[in-house]
Design a protein around this motif. Structure first.
Motif, PDB file in Angstrom:
ATOM      1  N   GLY A 134       0.780  -1.224   0.000  1.00 44.51           N
ATOM      2  CA  GLY A 134       0.000   0.000   0.000  1.00 44.51           C
ATOM      3  C   GLY A 134       0.817   1.283   0.000  1.00 44.51           C
ATOM      4  N   MET A 135       2.119   1.180   0.224  1.00 44.50           N
ATOM      5  CA  MET A 135       2.992   2.364   0.238  1.00 44.50           C
ATOM      6  C   MET A 135       3.624   2.544  -1.142  1.00 44.50           C
ATOM      7  SD  MET A 135       3.026   3.578   3.413  1.00 44.50           S
ATOM      8  CE  MET A 135       4.508   4.529   3.462  1.00 44.50           C
ATOM      9  N   ARG A 136       3.909   3.789  -1.488  1.00 46.46           N
ATOM     10  CA  ARG A 136       4.561   4.101  -2.759  1.00 46.46           C
ATOM     11  C   ARG A 136       6.044   3.806  -2.643  1.00 46.46           C
ATOM     12  NH1 ARG A 136       5.902   6.353  -7.081  1.00 46.46           N
ATOM     13  NH2 ARG A 136       6.324   8.425  -7.773  1.00 46.46           N
TER      14      ARG A 136
END
Length: 71
Positions: A10-12
């Motif tokens: 979910g993190m870039r």
């Protein structure tokens, strides 16, 4: 290096797409060269693993040197 830079789900990603692609190309070249060297040495291909991973198989030693032939 890849394991350390991979973000949680979910993190870039902090690396650019170009850097990620360059890393893939580099790893592909390393893999190809390792395969060439292994083929030249007559080694069977093996999958790399991390030292903290549990092995998925177990080696069972066979000692047939003490076995007597029945005649």
């Amino acid at each position: 290096m890849i394991r350390d830079t991979t973000p949680p789900p979910g993190m870039r990603h902090t690396l650019t797409d170009e850097t990620i692609q360059d890393m893939r190309v580099c790893l592909g070249m390393i893999t190809a060269r390792e395969k060439e060297l292994g083929d030249e040495a007559g080694e069977a291909p093996s999958r790399p693993y991390y030292v903290d991973e549990q092995p998925t198989s177990k080696v069972v030693p066979f000692d047939l040197s003490g076995k007597q032939d029945k005649e």
